[in-house]
Design an enzyme around this catalytic site. Structure first.
Site, PDB file in Angstrom:
ATOM      1  N   HIS A  72      -4.738  -3.311   0.462  1.00 22.64           N
ATOM      2  CA  HIS A  72      -3.890  -3.256   1.658  1.00 22.64           C
ATOM      3  C   HIS A  72      -2.730  -4.215   1.532  1.00 22.64           C
ATOM      4  CE1 HIS A  72      -5.243  -6.863   4.298  1.00 22.64           C
ATOM      5  NE2 HIS A  72      -5.525  -7.118   3.047  1.00 22.64           N
ATOM      6  N   CYS A 126      -1.865 -11.495   3.303  1.00 19.77           N
ATOM      7  CA  CYS A 126      -3.275 -11.704   2.990  1.00 19.77           C
ATOM      8  C   CYS A 126      -3.390 -12.353   1.611  1.00 19.77           C
ATOM      9  CB  CYS A 126      -4.015 -10.362   2.991  1.00 19.77           C
ATOM     10  SG  CYS A 126      -5.781 -10.504   2.642  1.00 19.77           S
ATOM     11  N   GLN A 144     -12.894  -5.099  10.056  1.00 20.84           N
ATOM     12  CA  GLN A 144     -12.583  -4.833  11.460  1.00 20.84           C
ATOM     13  C   GLN A 144     -12.604  -3.324  11.671  1.00 20.84           C
ATOM     14  OE1 GLN A 144      -8.832  -6.800  12.160  1.00 20.84           O
ATOM     15  NE2 GLN A 144      -9.710  -8.821  11.840  1.00 20.84           N
ATOM     16  N   SER A 167      -5.848  -8.929  12.978  1.00 10.08           N
ATOM     17  CA  SER A 167      -5.222  -9.705  11.903  1.00 10.08           C
ATOM     18  C   SER A 167      -3.731  -9.438  11.779  1.00 10.08           C
ATOM     19  CB  SER A 167      -5.888  -9.397  10.566  1.00 10.08           C
ATOM     20  OG  SER A 167      -7.235  -9.783  10.597  1.00 10.08           O
ATOM     21  N   HIS A 170      -1.327  -3.318   8.963  1.00  9.18           N
ATOM     22  CA  HIS A 170      -1.735  -3.027   7.584  1.00  9.18           C
ATOM     23  C   HIS A 170      -1.233  -1.666   7.137  1.00  9.18           C
ATOM     24  CE1 HIS A 170      -5.262  -5.886   8.076  1.00  9.18           C
ATOM     25  NE2 HIS A 170      -5.126  -5.485   9.332  1.00  9.18           N
TER      26      HIS A 170
END
Length: 176
Positions: A72, A126, A144, A167, A170
């Site tokens: 991702h 990330c 998630q 977060s 994505h």
């Protein structure tokens, strides 16, 4: 500073337990997962692509039943669960700005100008960026919910549209 782009005294090493590169200071004898301050990120990106590519094993070397493998690219914003990353100590962009950024990345990938893995190394918020966004294998309940649902809905080689989680935003590519 050498070809790695790391400051004097730092080098890239490889963790056998996590199968990931990490950064080691040979003077202070300290290690860390994130690049140290003063790193030339462009040089480091090229160095890592040449010397520490993510896929060292064969395509199905670690396949696990009931699990998938995905990569991702994450763009965080100030309302993200943890608005900080290896790229920025404090992320101040709005969710709308993050959406514009990730939609730009999506267009570059869809046009064939680059791949998610290539973009993730420099643009993802990330720490998986150092592995071209590769999150390894995961099963249901490991991620998630919104991320998991999007990832499991993809076929290998497919990329999702923008997926929103706590977060951030994505783009997900199912690898296996």
């Amino acid at each position: 500073m050498d070809e790695s782009g790391l400051p004097q005294g730092w080098e890239v090493r490889h963790s056998n337990s996590k199968n990931l590169p990490y950064y080691f200071n040979t003077v202070d004898r300290v290690s860390r997962w994130e690049p140290p301050a003063g790193t030339d990120t462009e040089k480091l990106k090229k160095f890592m692509a040449t010397h520490h590519s993510a896929s060292q094993g064969g395509p199905s070397a670690g396949r696990v039943e009931g699990k998938i493998r995905a990569a991702h690219l994450l763009v965080k914003h100030r309302d993200s669960r943890r608005p900080a990353s290896w790229r920025e100590d404090r992320i101040t962009r709005s969710k709308e700005e993050a959406l514009e950024i990730i939609q730009g990345h999506e267009q570059k990938i869809k046009s064939g100008a680059t791949t998610l893995g290539e973009l993730a190394t420099s643009e993802s918020d990330c720490s998986s960026a150092r592995k071209r966004g590769d999150l390894g294998y995961f099963g249901k309940g490991d991620m998630q919910q919104e991320f998991e649902e999007a990832a499991f809905a993809l076929q290998p080689g497919q990329m999702s549209g923008v997926v929103e989680t706590a977060s951030g935003l994505h783009l997900i590519e199912r690898l296996e």
